[in-house]
Design a protein around this motif. Structure first.
Motif, PDB file in Angstrom:
ATOM      1  N   PRO A 205      14.704  45.009  -7.080  1.00 24.37           N
ATOM      2  CA  PRO A 205      13.328  44.586  -7.365  1.00 24.37           C
ATOM      3  C   PRO A 205      12.270  45.517  -6.801  1.00 24.37           C
ATOM      4  O   PRO A 205      11.107  45.437  -7.199  1.00 24.37           O
ATOM      5  CB  PRO A 205      13.243  43.197  -6.722  1.00 24.37           C
ATOM      6  N   ASP A 206      12.662  46.406  -5.890  1.00 24.65           N
ATOM      7  CA  ASP A 206      11.717  47.361  -5.325  1.00 24.65           C
ATOM      8  C   ASP A 206      11.768  48.712  -6.034  1.00 24.65           C
ATOM      9  O   ASP A 206      11.125  49.675  -5.595  1.00 24.65           O
ATOM     10  CB  ASP A 206      11.995  47.561  -3.831  1.00 24.65           C
ATOM     11  N   LYS A 207      12.507  48.772  -7.142  1.00 19.83           N
ATOM     12  CA  LYS A 207      12.658  50.041  -7.856  1.00 19.83           C
ATOM     13  C   LYS A 207      12.447  49.835  -9.358  1.00 19.83           C
ATOM     14  O   LYS A 207      13.285  50.186 -10.176  1.00 19.83           O
ATOM     15  CB  LYS A 207      14.044  50.616  -7.584  1.00 19.83           C
ATOM     16  N   ILE A 208      11.295  49.244  -9.686  1.00 14.55           N
ATOM     17  CA  ILE A 208      10.964  48.954 -11.085  1.00 14.55           C
ATOM     18  C   ILE A 208      10.033  50.044 -11.616  1.00 14.55           C
ATOM     19  O   ILE A 208       8.954  50.286 -11.078  1.00 14.55           O
ATOM     20  CB  ILE A 208      10.287  47.581 -11.226  1.00 14.55           C
ATOM     21  N   THR A 209      10.468  50.703 -12.682  1.00 14.03           N
ATOM     22  CA  THR A 209       9.637  51.678 -13.388  1.00 14.03           C
ATOM     23  C   THR A 209       9.192  51.052 -14.704  1.00 14.03           C
ATOM     24  O   THR A 209      10.009  50.454 -15.415  1.00 14.03           O
ATOM     25  CB  THR A 209      10.414  52.973 -13.674  1.00 14.03           C
ATOM     26  N   ILE A 210       7.913  51.163 -15.014  1.00 13.02           N
ATOM     27  CA  ILE A 210       7.417  50.680 -16.301  1.00 13.02           C
ATOM     28  C   ILE A 210       7.236  51.858 -17.246  1.00 13.02           C
ATOM     29  O   ILE A 210       6.915  52.976 -16.823  1.00 13.02           O
ATOM     30  CB  ILE A 210       6.095  49.896 -16.159  1.00 13.02           C
ATOM     31  N   ALA A 211       7.473  51.611 -18.529  1.00 14.57           N
ATOM     32  CA  ALA A 211       7.344  52.667 -19.531  1.00 14.57           C
ATOM     33  C   ALA A 211       6.886  52.049 -20.839  1.00 14.57           C
ATOM     34  O   ALA A 211       7.028  50.845 -21.063  1.00 14.57           O
ATOM     35  CB  ALA A 211       8.677  53.398 -19.722  1.00 14.57           C
ATOM     36  N   GLY A 212       6.350  52.897 -21.707  1.00 16.53           N
ATOM     37  CA  GLY A 212       5.936  52.427 -23.014  1.00 16.53           C
ATOM     38  C   GLY A 212       5.388  53.566 -23.848  1.00 16.53           C
ATOM     39  O   GLY A 212       5.059  54.637 -23.329  1.00 16.53           O
ATOM     40  N   GLU A 213       5.304  53.315 -25.156  1.00 16.22           N
ATOM     41  CA  GLU A 213       4.817  54.316 -26.100  1.00 16.22           C
ATOM     42  C   GLU A 213       3.611  53.775 -26.847  1.00 16.22           C
ATOM     43  O   GLU A 213       3.563  52.594 -27.195  1.00 16.22           O
ATOM     44  CB  GLU A 213       5.936  54.682 -27.086  1.00 16.22           C
ATOM     45  N   SER A 214       2.609  54.625 -27.063  1.00 13.45           N
ATOM     46  CA  SER A 214       1.387  54.267 -27.802  1.00 13.45           C
ATOM     47  C   SER A 214       0.690  53.101 -27.107  1.00 13.45           C
ATOM     48  O   SER A 214       0.286  53.231 -25.957  1.00 13.45           O
ATOM     49  CB  SER A 214       1.732  53.970 -29.265  1.00 13.45           C
ATOM     50  N   ILE A 233       5.308  48.020  -9.001  1.00  6.74           N
ATOM     51  CA  ILE A 233       6.037  49.106  -9.660  1.00  6.74           C
ATOM     52  C   ILE A 233       6.301  50.263  -8.701  1.00  6.74           C
ATOM     53  O   ILE A 233       5.553  50.501  -7.758  1.00  6.74           O
ATOM     54  CB  ILE A 233       5.283  49.607 -10.904  1.00  6.74           C
ATOM     55  N   ALA A 234       7.381  50.996  -9.004  1.00  8.17           N
ATOM     56  CA  ALA A 234       7.745  52.168  -8.209  1.00  8.17           C
ATOM     57  C   ALA A 234       7.504  53.462  -8.960  1.00  8.17           C
ATOM     58  O   ALA A 234       7.531  54.546  -8.368  1.00  8.17           O
ATOM     59  CB  ALA A 234       9.218  52.083  -7.812  1.00  8.17           C
ATOM     60  N   GLY A 235       7.273  53.371 -10.258  1.00  6.97           N
ATOM     61  CA  GLY A 235       7.035  54.552 -11.074  1.00  6.97           C
ATOM     62  C   GLY A 235       6.528  54.141 -12.443  1.00  6.97           C
ATOM     63  O   GLY A 235       6.594  52.968 -12.822  1.00  6.97           O
ATOM     64  N   ALA A 236       6.007  55.128 -13.207  1.00  7.08           N
ATOM     65  CA  ALA A 236       5.439  54.834 -14.520  1.00  7.08           C
ATOM     66  C   ALA A 236       5.721  55.985 -15.478  1.00  7.08           C
ATOM     67  O   ALA A 236       5.688  57.157 -15.088  1.00  7.08           O
ATOM     68  CB  ALA A 236       3.939  54.597 -14.407  1.00  7.08           C
ATOM     69  N   ILE A 237       5.996  55.618 -16.724  1.00 10.28           N
ATOM     70  CA  ILE A 237       6.217  56.589 -17.804  1.00 10.28           C
ATOM     71  C   ILE A 237       5.288  56.241 -18.955  1.00 10.28           C
ATOM     72  O   ILE A 237       5.288  55.102 -19.440  1.00 10.28           O
ATOM     73  CB  ILE A 237       7.669  56.576 -18.298  1.00 10.28           C
ATOM     74  N   GLY A 238       4.493  57.214 -19.396  1.00  2.48           N
ATOM     75  CA  GLY A 238       3.597  57.002 -20.520  1.00  2.48           C
ATOM     76  C   GLY A 238       3.884  57.977 -21.647  1.00  2.48           C
ATOM     77  O   GLY A 238       3.877  59.195 -21.435  1.00  2.48           O
ATOM     78  N   GLU A 239       4.135  57.439 -22.825  1.00  2.84           N
ATOM     79  CA  GLU A 239       4.401  58.256 -24.003  1.00  2.84           C
ATOM     80  C   GLU A 239       3.242  58.081 -24.990  1.00  2.84           C
ATOM     81  O   GLU A 239       3.188  57.120 -25.741  1.00  2.84           O
ATOM     82  CB  GLU A 239       5.708  57.826 -24.683  1.00  2.84           C
ATOM     83  N   SER A 240       2.288  58.996 -24.945  1.00  2.00           N
ATOM     84  CA  SER A 240       1.185  59.046 -25.917  1.00  2.00           C
ATOM     85  C   SER A 240       0.257  57.844 -25.818  1.00  2.00           C
ATOM     86  O   SER A 240       0.382  56.882 -26.576  1.00  2.00           O
ATOM     87  CB  SER A 240       1.722  59.153 -27.353  1.00  2.00           C
ATOM     88  N   GLY A 241      -0.689  57.914 -24.896  1.00  4.50           N
ATOM     89  CA  GLY A 241      -1.735  56.908 -24.872  1.00  4.50           C
ATOM     90  C   GLY A 241      -2.110  56.434 -23.496  1.00  4.50           C
ATOM     91  O   GLY A 241      -1.246  56.242 -22.634  1.00  4.50           O
ATOM     92  N   ALA A 242      -3.414  56.266 -23.272  1.00 10.22           N
ATOM     93  CA  ALA A 242      -3.941  55.673 -22.044  1.00 10.22           C
ATOM     94  C   ALA A 242      -5.177  54.874 -22.409  1.00 10.22           C
ATOM     95  O   ALA A 242      -5.855  55.166 -23.402  1.00 10.22           O
ATOM     96  CB  ALA A 242      -4.291  56.748 -21.023  1.00 10.22           C
TER      97      ALA A 242
END
Length: 526
Positions: A205-214, A233-242
């Protein structure tokens, strides 16, 4: 002492659930789930898990409420209802067979055998402009990532009028004096559910990375800055969009409320009771009419205390590693040139129309002396205006104020030809000069085999192995680097900006288009 005994019993229960061969049972806070097991991959999956109460009746347009407990064993072998939506995007292939306002469910894939592994966790948000999408789409399937040793979760969240409707009446009845961000609050509720329950699936539970596209990437940027979720969260991934102008920026809550009042008046429903009395289908139809209502998140003082850009500038976001990028040809050149032929003369005319005071500068940054150059530059300008600039701004701000490394990429692999070309397509399809919007998803998630539309080549699988390898390493360690992959240097405050060009021959390159984004920055930050 009682709490210690309770925690020990809970841990033993989780272990017991996974230790029974063939049972595929896991017990979470609300009850016991019966999932499925793929003997070919050794992956357990649990689908259609409720993470909140159904947002129906009086709970329509309310913050998601904790899910109800159940007795006995809940079957978790199929996807739940997809959120209410119109058929907006033809590339969305859903595996859920029903649609309902009752849509707050998630899906888990895990390689865990005992429930004690403390594996890294990925929570993925789908794209679709906040108006379409579903966690059941095969391109988001979590089994391939789970085979990399990652507990993978996809979620559903409210869309369109159901997820982003603001109204003075809703603000008044809210304990937080906030309205309009229900879809984002759903995502936060799913993250809280993961924090509380993912250990049962062998996750940390202390190593959750969120990610998503668009829209999913836009959501990742929003979850990074919200005081409700940034500590989850422990990290984030963004694929095209903010969520930064001009890409679906959040608007003041007062403006959202005005949009809501206008929508109600158009539909003879001035009172909240009248709006809640409409069926889900009636509401969806009414909101889908051209000009009926504007979809936007709100700066509500609760989920979003101020604009996303302001929060990043102030350094008040989650200080976690960020892997972020966009595609080389997000949208075709016609998105800028319209129906005109891509000649240098037509292009220069269009630039002068769009940028009357800055045409010379635009033509230097996006030159168009030949037809090929016009197509390339028009594609770049259209893509930057659509979504690349906002993603660049997110990466740039986080590298300056986030106190954590930023790994930036450009995905450059075009899709191959279709296996069976459609007979219903326009005789003049848009010309693409690179990787189009959303085309990286299957590569990143290791799901090329699920997409039967395209004739994938060995080179495509090579690119997918590279991209998924980077993503998996990042989820595990906060660093995408690993054995067999080109070295990826991060961007931090004061460092030279570099990005990984992900293609058949993936390589690290120095930033070369900063001038374009600094020019757009002057326009979009006015």
């Amino acid at each position: 002492m009682k709490r210690q005994i309770l925690l020990l019993c809970t841990a033993l229960l989780y272990t017991y659930a996974f230790a029974q061969p063939g049972t595929n049972k896991v017990t979470v806070a609300n009850g016991t789930l019966q999932g499925t097991f793929n003997n070919a991959t050794n992956i357990h999956s649990f689908k259609g898990i409720p993470y909140a109460l159904p947002p129906v009746g009086d709970l329509r347009w309310k913050e998601p409420q904790p899910p109800a407990n159940w007795t006995g064993i809940r079957n978790a072998d199929h996807f739940s209802h997809m959120p209410m939506q119109k058929r907006v995007f033809t590339d969305m292939i859903f595996r859920a067979d029903t649609m309902s306002e009752d849509c707050l469910y998630l899906n888990v894939w895990t390689p865990a055998k005992t429930g004690k592994e403390k594996l890294p966790v990925l929570v993925y948000f789908y794209g679709g402009g906040f108006s379409a999408g579903d966690g059941s789409e095969a391109r988001y399937d979590g089994e391939s990532m789970a085979q990399k040793g990652i507990v993978t979760i996809t979620i559903n969240y409210r869309l369109g009028i159901f997820g982003f409707f603001s109204h003075p009446g809703l603000t008044a009845e809210s304990a937080h004096h906030a309205s309009g961000n229900y879809g984002l609050l759903d995502q936060t509720a799913a993250l809280k559910w993961a924090k509380a329950n993912v250990a049962a699936f062998g996750g940390d539970p202390d190593k959750i990375t969120i990610a998503g596209e668009s829209a999913g990437s836009i959501a990742v940027s929003a979850q990074m800055i919200s005081p409700l979720s940034r500590n989850l969260i422990a990290g984030a991934i963004g694929e095209s969009g903010a969520m930064i102008n001009p890409t679906l920026p959040a608007i003041p809550q007062a403006d959202g409320e005005k949009n809501g009042v206008a929508f109600g008046e158009k539909n003879n429903a001035k009172l909240l009771a009248d709006l809640r009395a409409m069926t889900a289908s009636q509401l969806l139809d009414a909101a889908s009419k051209p000009g009926a209502w504007r979809l936007a998140a709100t700066i509500d003082g609760y989920f979003l205390p101020k604009s996303p850009a302001e929060i990043f500038i102030a350094g008040e976001q989650a200080h976690v590693p960020l892997l972020v990028g966009w595609n080389s040809a997000e949208i075709p050149y016609q998105a800028f040139t319209g129906g005109d032929m891509p000649t240098p003369e037509n292009y220069a005319k269009k630039v002068k129309q769009q940028y009357p005071n800055d045409a010379d500068e635009v033509l230097k940054l996006y030159p168009g002396a030949t037809q090929d150059e016009v197509i390339k530059s028009s594609t770049a300008l259209a893509s930057d205006r659509f979504i690349a600039y906002s993603t660049w701004k997110w990466a740039d701000l986080h590298s300056q104020t986030g106190g954590s490394p930023v790994y930036r990429y450009l995905f450059s692999t075009p899709r191959p030809p279709e296996v069976k070309p459609s007979l219903n397509k326009s005789p003049l399809p848009p010309v693409m000069v690179g990787a189009s919007h959303a085309s990286e998803i299957e590569f990143a998630m290791g799901n090329l085999p699920y997409d039967k539309v395209y004739a994938w080549t060995p080179d495509d699988y090579k690119v997918s192995t590279t991209m998924q390898g980077y993503f998996a390493n990042f989820i595990k360690t906060g660093n995408p680097n690993g054995k067999g992959l080109p070295k990826w240097e991060p961007n931090t405050k004061g460092s030279p900006v570099k990005f990984m060009n992900i293609d058949v021959n993936t390589k690290l390159q120095p930033e070369s288009d900063r001038g374009r984004y600094l020019f757009l920055d002057k326009i979009y930050t006015k």
